[in-house]
Design a protein around this motif. Structure first.
Motif, PDB file in Angstrom:
ATOM      1  N   ALA A  73       0.808  -1.223   0.000  1.00  0.00           N
ATOM      2  CA  ALA A  73       0.000   0.000   0.000  1.00  0.00           C
ATOM      3  C   ALA A  73       0.841   1.273   0.000  1.00  0.00           C
ATOM      4  CB  ALA A  73      -0.935   0.011   1.207  1.00  0.00           C
ATOM      5  N   LEU A  76       0.247   3.571  -2.951  1.00  0.00           N
ATOM      6  CA  LEU A  76      -1.066   4.195  -2.838  1.00  0.00           C
ATOM      7  C   LEU A  76      -1.044   5.328  -1.822  1.00  0.00           C
ATOM      8  CD1 LEU A  76      -4.082   4.248  -3.509  1.00  0.00           C
ATOM      9  CD2 LEU A  76      -4.443   2.529  -1.725  1.00  0.00           C
ATOM     10  N   SER A  80      -1.778   9.203  -2.602  1.00  0.00           N
ATOM     11  CA  SER A  80      -2.798   9.942  -1.849  1.00  0.00           C
ATOM     12  C   SER A  80      -2.243  11.269  -1.359  1.00  0.00           C
ATOM     13  CB  SER A  80      -3.277   9.099  -0.670  1.00  0.00           C
ATOM     14  OG  SER A  80      -3.867   7.890  -1.105  1.00  0.00           O
ATOM     15  N   TYR A 108      -1.645   5.730   7.558  1.00  0.00           N
ATOM     16  CA  TYR A 108      -0.772   4.670   7.054  1.00  0.00           C
ATOM     17  C   TYR A 108       0.176   4.142   8.126  1.00  0.00           C
ATOM     18  CZ  TYR A 108       2.592   2.260   4.074  1.00  0.00           C
ATOM     19  OH  TYR A 108       3.398   1.312   3.519  1.00  0.00           O
TER      20      TYR A 108
END
Length: 229
Positions: A73, A76, A80, A108
């Motif tokens: 992730a 991502l 973002s 995160y």
């Protein structure tokens, strides 16, 4: 008149915040991997284990799966940050990169840790340990470091994003409050884990230490005209 020094100061401060923020996120990722797998030399080998068993429980119900999802992730999360910052800059928001990095960093850098410690443990039922420092004496180095990192991203980024939290006592209280919620949830949900007061102390201490690491920036933000507004 040359205004370049005054104009470049915010840019330099933003760049330092971004670099330090990436460092704390990198430490959080490394901590997740070490907590899940042990020695660093076993990380890559064990990270690939969920790929051999593509079952949903292996992905979301094991330390290996959570760590692999966390690593996967990362692009991502970076996208973002970029998208939020670009949108804010288009609307004239100041400190767009700092705000965006802080928001994504909180999520995160915290969610994987909470996810991992909310997985079922190996204790015989729900156990409560209310005596301070008793469990701390039996913890190994990995457990201590892991507990310090659980809310480290929250402690580092929250004062940068929310001026009301730009205070060490408030960050300690926030870290302790979040940790208490997690420990209570572990007990109420019967996750076969130890709900320990030492975990709360370490989680809050980790948030406080991370806040001290970002203190030069959130202190400057809190005392600036934009920060006061």
């Amino acid at each position: 008149m040359d205004h370049s020094p005054s104009l470049s100061a915010p840019a330099r401060r933003t760049r330092r915040i971004v670099i330090a923020g990436l460092a704390i996120l990198g430490a959080a990722i490394l901590g997740v991997a070490i907590a899940a797998f042990g020695p660093v030399d076993a990380v890559l080998k064990i990270l690939s284990m969920p790929m051999h068993r593509p079952v949903w429980h292996v992905w979301v119900g094991t330390f290996n799966g959570v760590a692999l999802i966390t690593v996967a992730a990362l692009p991502l999360a970076a996208l973002s940050v970029w998208a939020l910052a670009r949108r804010r800059r288009a609307t004239g928001v100041t400190s767009a990169w700092r705000m965006s990095l802080a928001e994504v960093g909180i999520v995160y850098g915290t969610v994987p840790w909470v996810w991992m410690i909310m997985l079922p443990g190996d204790e015989a039922g729900a156990v409560v340990s209310p005596v301070p420092l008793r469990d701390l004496l039996t913890m190994d180095t990995g457990q201590v470091v892991g507990n310090l990192l659980v809310f480290a991203a929250l402690g580092f980024f929250a004062p940068l994003r929310f001026t009301a939290l730009a205070s060490l006592p408030r960050i300690l209280a926030l870290g302790a409050g979040c940790s208490v919620l997690v420990e209570v949830a572990q007990y109420v949900l019967h996750l076969d884990r130890v709900s320990s007061v030492d975990d709360v102390l370490l989680n809050a201490s980790g948030a406080g230490l991370a806040a001290l690491a970002s203190r030069p920036w959130w202190r400057a933000t809190a005392t600036s005209p934009s920060g006061r507004s």
